[in-house]
Enzyme design. Structure first.
Site, PDB file in Angstrom:
ATOM      1  N   GLU A  13     -13.002   5.156   4.316  1.00 53.06           N
ATOM      2  CA  GLU A  13     -12.887   4.437   5.761  1.00 53.06           C
ATOM      3  C   GLU A  13     -14.275   4.834   6.531  1.00 53.06           C
ATOM      4  O   GLU A  13     -14.467   4.125   7.430  1.00 53.06           O
ATOM      5  CB  GLU A  13     -11.597   4.651   6.511  1.00 53.06           C
ATOM      6  CG  GLU A  13     -10.656   3.937   5.245  1.00 53.06           C
ATOM      7  CD  GLU A  13      -9.419   4.615   5.853  1.00 53.06           C
ATOM      8  OE1 GLU A  13      -9.053   5.541   6.255  1.00 53.06           O
ATOM      9  OE2 GLU A  13      -8.276   3.970   5.542  1.00 53.06           O
TER      10      GLU A  13
ATOM     11  N   GLN B  53       0.741  -1.183  -0.024  1.00 48.04           N
ATOM     12  CA  GLN B  53       0.126   0.068  -0.155  1.00 48.04           C
ATOM     13  C   GLN B  53       1.029   1.349   0.172  1.00 48.04           C
ATOM     14  O   GLN B  53       0.549   2.257  -0.454  1.00 48.04           O
ATOM     15  CB  GLN B  53      -0.819   0.079   1.244  1.00 48.04           C
ATOM     16  CG  GLN B  53      -1.785  -1.071   1.060  1.00 48.04           C
ATOM     17  CD  GLN B  53      -2.998  -0.994   2.516  1.00 48.04           C
ATOM     18  OE1 GLN B  53      -3.214  -2.095   2.927  1.00 48.04           O
ATOM     19  NE2 GLN B  53      -3.528   0.097   2.838  1.00 48.04           N
TER      20      GLN B  53
ATOM     21  N   ARG C  95      -9.204  -0.617   7.688  1.00 51.67           N
ATOM     22  CA  ARG C  95     -10.028   0.315   7.190  1.00 51.67           C
ATOM     23  C   ARG C  95     -10.436   1.553   7.778  1.00 51.67           C
ATOM     24  O   ARG C  95     -11.843   1.860   7.999  1.00 51.67           O
ATOM     25  CB  ARG C  95     -11.342  -0.447   6.646  1.00 51.67           C
ATOM     26  CG  ARG C  95     -12.062   0.250   5.398  1.00 51.67           C
ATOM     27  CD  ARG C  95     -12.952  -0.564   4.686  1.00 51.67           C
ATOM     28  NE  ARG C  95     -13.668   0.366   3.837  1.00 51.67           N
ATOM     29  CZ  ARG C  95     -14.015   0.015   2.490  1.00 51.67           C
ATOM     30  NH1 ARG C  95     -13.915  -1.331   2.121  1.00 51.67           N
ATOM     31  NH2 ARG C  95     -14.391   0.732   1.406  1.00 51.67           N
ATOM     32  N   CYS C  96      -9.402   2.129   8.515  1.00 51.56           N
ATOM     33  CA  CYS C  96      -9.756   3.234   9.084  1.00 51.56           C
ATOM     34  C   CYS C  96      -8.431   4.199   9.316  1.00 51.56           C
ATOM     35  O   CYS C  96      -7.415   3.462   9.025  1.00 51.56           O
ATOM     36  CB  CYS C  96     -10.201   3.150  10.461  1.00 51.56           C
ATOM     37  SG  CYS C  96      -9.244   2.372  11.676  1.00 51.56           S
TER      38      CYS C  96
END
Lengths: 166, 288, 811
Positions: free
Chosen positions: C763, C240, C387-388
């Site tokens: 997110e 990522q 996912r945050c």
């Protein structure tokens, strides 16, 4: 261990090969046939990313040995586009309805949807949801996958498809 | 996850398969749909040296009515069970159960015989077969024999099937016309084994239950036939007191493991709830 | 048709042709993905490529007495077996973590969690490698293990990290115990304690955000290829943050950074799992350097779930103080953070607990204090932002559960309590008690729209009736209404407080206009499914008037893309999206000069019109961007350098603060504990909306992950430290059948400091969704006096709640 000779049809093409019996169909397709569209997501038969069509059945190719496919006819994602190279109704539906994000589950999802529509050309939402329940998607939350399949069904059947407004 | 090495055989007849198994000995396994065995091989919990694939044996497939029985070939797939009009007409609980097994892909390849015979307590068909009083036809080096489903299951992955024997078909007596049946399965998601499940077949006459049979899935080392529980229902109107008593009797014979589906006490109680709900649905479907 | 209408129509047509910001542009990526032509790491096949596989520890805590690789090495097709003894002379048996700790690449003297990497087998193919892992003989002496983080700092606790046993000052200050990692505090403790001492009403609840895992459908994988002659390493991987990986590889391998080519091809989902550096990456690199041929490493799912990057595992003692009228006066939180065996949290370096201090949420809370203790246990390391943004899910869960607990204690409606305490629109920019400056928001408007749309009042009336019916024994179903009003903090971030290993958390864009007016643009971020190739092009299209279809976006190749910090924490749009807009504006400024020269007017006489500069008052005199591009290479103005391109490294002045109002209606079968989500409504405000179709898709996906986390997904350990359920049989990923239908909505409050006003959205649905589901479950049982019910809310746990409340007696 003795290697086995297998003959099968992949995307309409006759293929012959020698494989170790333990070679999984997914590895045979990806590594020996260079068809890397189907993916491995879970290794245990739960995610469906490896789904291909084999003798008119949706099959998890990581739960199948290549030797079991001897004599079979297989369609992978590489074989579903229209003859003229344009996207099939399902491929188009997934793009138009935003039915994919990372794309990793997509080949398996489209192959599964393909067989579903062959068996049930006018599925309800509930039938679609159950019909793709052997395929996990981590990105989309399925709402748009359902719409993508409805879009494709409508296109194949020549009936109108109305996108629901946000 | 990669399976270990093995040699592969695809016999064309039952005799050839039996002969192969005899010759290859204990290190040989039978391959049907593969959806139970291949995961075990990939995690190397199973490492057979020889795999005998039964898919080439045409005789092992098919659904037929023979007198008062339905006979299902061992290699008949879940998909074929669901599609069979004959089965839907005579014993609808089988397709109802099939639809709750695994997921669409697995149902194309997963076989009835594999589900019935591999002894995994999570499998759904065994409790249904016990409930229906089915019998299993097996072929082995010493010939053919029949084993009652209710005598077949001895422990987790441990059955009356001797090494070298193959399940060829299952014979199921067709329940009385107008019977009511239901399979209730509690699971966490599609593809999961049951937290608990119950199969119920009853007949009713004039509002009175004239016969009842109950099978339980995945709440013990083996599938269970809850005969005591069922006996409490016969002669009743399936009133609350009778059902409560039957549920308690069914719960009493469970002995589930605690796992990610929940602790043992939960799974026992869920077996009871599944029996209760299956009875309600079976009653609503029964004529008479 | 009059002239003005014609002009408007012409402009609308040209605008539509651009497929710029605000339109539902179909994704560019999908052409290849729908045909199976994506290119993921495991698709890569190089001549002579070998395959690596790990030998892993069966124990959670054990001393390694010996490792014998001879049987494995004797297997035909096995090329090498690496152990810590091989890596140690190279200084590579440990690697630095982003959190200032070190992490074992291959275990040397001890293993500290089950499935820890012990040896790396390299063979001709993955089948042989797998066979060989079974032939490595490792002798262990099992040691007592710590699974419960509350037992980590007991005086007699076994010491886990002997390698740093004597180092009682860690990267974030003094350590209180050999199993302690850090204590991090923020806020005014004295003032907070004083408010609590005198408050009308206080609540205190232990809120557990349990351990889980991001589990993208593609696992972590890499291919390393070292060219011994050139001394160059090419590393393909599921990264990522590919540029950061290049820097890390350079730092730990000693290879000069310009001789390392890191490439992140298509990535099959990330969700935070693919931010960190893992043993597999390092071993594939070492293997390739040692052997001089490419080495591939691919995780299987069991390895993924049990070794690379867990998320959460925050045990949050959360307190609120309020007046009896329901005005919140103070917040006090203590977190015990279970970091596993190594502190490998992927946070900006100065933030050991991420942005947990966003925990005052959407409310005007005058004073607060937060303390976080991180501890070691015998579990896998990680602590990634699933996912945050960093620890924001945890923070939002704490405040959004806490306000519900407070509402119940006050006997107030939970929506009303929130509205009463919202930061008001006129208070922005708002300085929070724990140090953040919220850039913008309009909470009251969003909440009102959400409540009206969902029919909140009617739902409460229905619930009241159902509760009465339940008490009368007429139904066995409980109805819960979940609310969550979240404020996120994303887009890390300003250099003054955000860096990774000393590199400020800017991001970048480079845009080149070709002579014929088509474009290539490259960014320092990396899409894992977010659709960057589609949306960045939309930003450029609107900014410089070239159709998005003529713009190619490229990410992930560190040789060609400008340096950036990567995609996680919803930072792509807030940071790289801003860089893209700024770079485009640089190009537009130069284009204006060229156009002025071409039209023989002064620059100031020109005005921008969709895709062209035109002379003010003379709309027929114009030059389109395409014409200008040609001129830039053909006849630039005298003294101007030819070409038309720009780079921007954007350092954001502040974070962005997306927010939203979520409502969930749930029906729970008390006899089985099975919960069914009847409705879920999500209103998101992510500022300016670049592509509404993609935003909606992001919201659907985030909600689905939130649903999974709240309702059953977990990484659990037994008392011996055995990881339970590390497969997709047990690890709850919902199928299309379990997943609810999602309703989406929005308001738009642009970020005042972002060049296009966008805030990031990927997110939000996860962050806001988790507490919304949990609140729905808690709300369902609240009238029965259940008290706080911990997640995950799978069926057996809810059944146990009913059991405790005596609800099953009458079943």
């Amino acid at each position: 261990m003795t290697k086995s000779h297998i003959e099968l049809t992949i995307n309409g093409k006759k293929v012959e090969a020698l494989v170790e019996p333990r070679t999984l169909l997914i590895h045979f397709l990806r590594e020996q046939q260079n068809l890397t569209g189907a993916h491995i997501g879970c290794d245990t038969g739960h995610c469906g990313a490896c789904t291909v069509d084999m003798d008119d059945m949706s099959v998890k190719s990581c739960m199948t040995f290549a030797v079991q496919a001897n004599g079979a006819s297989i369609t992978t994602i590489e074989g579903v586009a229209n003859a003229d190279g344009t996207l099939s109704a399902l491929q188009e539906g997934f793009r138009m309805m935003h039915g994919l994000q990372c794309g990793f589950c997509t080949p398996g999802m489209i192959l599964r949807a393909h067989r579903l529509l062959q068996e049930n050309p006018t599925p309800t939402e509930d039938e679609i949801r159950h019909g793709i329940s052997g395929n996990l998607c981590r990105c989309t939350g399925y709402v748009n996958i359902v719409k993508s399949i409805q879009y494709a069904a409508a296109k194949i059947n020549g009936t109108p498809f109305q996108e629901a407004a946000e | 996850m990669i399976p270990g090495t093995f040699d592969y055989y695809r016999p064309q007849t039952v005799d050839d398969a039996v002969g192969l198994l005899s010759k290859l000995g204990e290190e040989a396994s039978v391959l049907a749909g593969g959806h139970s065995l291949i995961p075990l091989m990939k995690t190397r919990f199973a490492s057979p040296h020889h795999l005998v694939d039964l898919s080439g044996i045409g005789d092992l497939k098919g659904i037929s009515v023979e007198g008062d029985d339905i006979v299902i070939g061992a290699m008949t797939t879940q998909f074929e069970l669901i599609a069979s009009e004959e089965l839907e007409r005579h014993i609808p609980i089988i397709a109802e159960t099939s639809r709750l097994i695994a997921d669409p892909q697995i149902r194309y390849k997963g076989t009835f015989g594999g589900n019935v015979a591999n002894g995994d307590p999570g499998n759904d068909m065994p409790a249904v077969m016990m409930c229906l009083g089915a019998s299993y036809s097996v072929s082995g080096p010493d010939g053919n024999r029949d084993i009652a489903a209710r005598d077949f299951y001895q422990g987790a992955y441990f059955t009356a099937l001797e090494h070298g024997e193959i399940l060829t078909a299952v014979r199921i007596p067709i329940p009385a016309p107008g019977h009511g049946s239901a399979y209730e399965k509690l699971k966490r998601k599609v593809g999961d084994y049951a937290t608990a499940a119950a199969a119920v077949v009853i007949t009713m006459a004039g509002g009175t239950c004239t016969s009842a049979s109950i099978g339980l899935t995945n709440v013990s080392e083996t599938p269970l036939w809850a005969s005591d529980a069922a006996a409490l229902l016969v002669g009743s109107s399936l009133d609350k007191a009778s059902v409560d008593a039957a549920v308690a009797a069914a719960e009493a014979i469970t002995n589930p493991a605690s796992d990610m589906r929940g602790p043992a006490e939960y799974r026992t109680k869920m077996a009871g709830i599944m029996v209760r709900r299956a009875l309600e649905r079976a009653k609503s479907r029964a004529k008479g | 048709m009059n002239d003005q209408t014609k002009i408007d129509q012409d402009r609308a047509e040209r605008t539509e042709k651009l497929q710029g910001m605000g339109c539902k542009r179909k994704r560019v990526e999908d052409i290849r993905f729908t045909q199976g032509k994506g290119s993921y790491v495991d698709d890569l096949k190089l001549p002579g490529m070998l395959f690596g596989d790990f030998v892993r520890s069966p124990h959670a805590h054990a001393r390694i007495k010996s490792i014998d690789t001879s049987r494995a090495k004797a297997l035909p097709g096995v090329i090498a077996v690496l152990t810590a003894a091989d890596l140690k002379p190279l200084g590579l048996h440990y690697m630095p973590t982003l959190a200032g700790d070190v992490q074992a690449v291959l275990a040397e003297e001890k293993v500290l969690f089950q499935n820890q990497e012990v040896a790396f087998v390299i063979a001709e193919d993955r089948y042989i490698a797998s066979d060989a892992t079974e032939l490595v003989d490792v002798e262990y002496e099992a040691l007592p293990c710590i699974v419960d983080p509350f037992k980590s700092m007991l005086p007699d606790a076994p010491i886990l990290r002997e390698d740093i046993q004597d180092k009682m000052t860690g990267a974030h200050g003094p350590r209180k115990h050999p199993n302690h990692i850090f204590e991090w505090m923020i806020g005014d403790k004295e003032a907070t304690d004083a408010v609590f001492a005198n408050a009308d009403v206080t609540i205190k609840e232990m809120l557990v955000d349990h351990r889980t895992h991001p589990s993208p459908l593609e696992t972590c994988q890499s291919v390393a290829s070292f060219d011994k002659v050139k001394g160059e390493l090419t590393l393909w991987g599921t990264f990522q943050a590919p540029h950061v990986i290049r820097t890390v590889v350079s730092l730990i391998s000693g290879l000069p950074e310009h001789k390392i080519h890191v490439i992140a091809p298509d990535i099959g989902g990330g969700f935070g799992n693919k931010v960190g550096a893992y043993a597999g990456y390092v071993c594939s690199v070492v293997g390739s350097i040692v052997l001089g041929v490419p080495v591939k490493w691919v995780e299987d799912r069991m390895e993924n779930l049990s070794t690379t990057s867990f998320a959460r595992d925050y045990h949050m003692t959360t307190e609120l103080a309020a007046t009896k009228e329901g005005k919140i006066q103070a917040m006090r939180v203590h977190v015990l953070a279970d970091h596993g065996a190594f502190d490998a949290c992927a946070d900006p370096s100065k933030w050991p607990a991420g942005f947990m201090n966003i925990c005052t949420g959407s409310y005007d809370i005058p004073v607060a204090h937060l303390a976080v203790d991180g501890v070691y246990t015998n579990k896998a390391s990680g602590g990634v932002a699933y996912r945050c943004s960093f620890r924001v899910t945890e923070a939002v869960f704490a405040i959004e559960r806490a306000v519900e607990v407070l509402a119940q204690k006050l006997g107030m409606d939970a929506a009303e309590l929130r509205i009463k305490n919202f930061i008001k629109a006129e208070q922005f920019p708002y300085q929070s008690a724990l140090g953040w400056e919220y850039d913008s928001g309009d909470y009251h408007t969003a909440m009102k729209k959400a409540m009206d749309t969902i029919g909140y009042k009617e739902l409460r009336e229905e619930q009241a009736k159902k509760r009465e019916a339940f008490k009368r024994g007429e139904t066995r179903e409980l109805m819960g209404i979940g609310i969550s009003f979240f404020t996120e903090i994303v887009g890390a971030g300003p250099a003054k407080n955000c860096d990774i290993l000393g590199i400020a958390m800017f991001d970048s864009a480079e845009i080149r206009i070709h002579p014929t007016g088509s474009v290539i643009a490259r960014m320092g971020t990396k899409s894992q499914g977010q659709g960057h190739e589609t949306t960045y092009a939309q930003i450029i299209a609107t900014e410089i008037g070239i159709p998005a279809d003529d713009i190619m976006i490229e990410e992930g190749n560190t040789d060609t893309a400008p340096y950036g910090l990567g995609t996680y924490g919803s930072r792509s749009t807030p940071v790289a999206g801003a860089a893209t807009a700024v770079a485009a504006r640089k190009i537009k400024a130069k284009a204006q000069m060229i156009a002025a020269h071409m039209l023989e007017v002064h620059e100031g006489d020109l005005e921008w019109d969709v895709d062209r500069f035109r002379v003010k008052g003379l709309p027929e005199k114009f030059k389109t961007m395409k014409e200008i591009a040609w001129a830039a290479y053909n006849s630039p103005p005298p003294n101007m350098e030819p070409g038309l391109e720009a780079v921007n490294y954007y350092e954001p002045p502040n974070m962005t603060y997306p927010f939203g109002a979520y409502f969930c209606v749930m029906d729970i079968d008390v006899d089985t504990g099975v919960a069914k989500t009847r409705r879920f409504y999500a209103l998101d405000d992510c500022g300016t909306r670049i592509n509404p179709m993609i935003i909606e898709g992001q919201v659907h996906g985030g909600l689905t992950e939130a649903f999974a986390c709240a309702m059953g997904q977990e990484i659990r350990y037994d008392e011996q430290g055995n990881v339970m359920g590390a497969s997709f049989m047990d690890f709850f990923l919902p199928t299309a059948v379990e997943t609810p239908n999602w309703e989406t909505d929005h308001t738009v409050t642009p970020s005042p400091h972002h060049p296009i006003g966008a805030k990031g959205v990927g997110e939000s649905p996860h962050v806001g969704g988790v507490p919304c589901f949990s609140n729905a479950v808690n709300d369902a049982y609240a009238f029965l006096g259940a008290g706080h019910i911990q997640m995950p809310h799978d069926a057996w746990r809810l059944w146990k709640v009913g059991e405790k409340l005596g609800l099953h007696a009458s079943a």
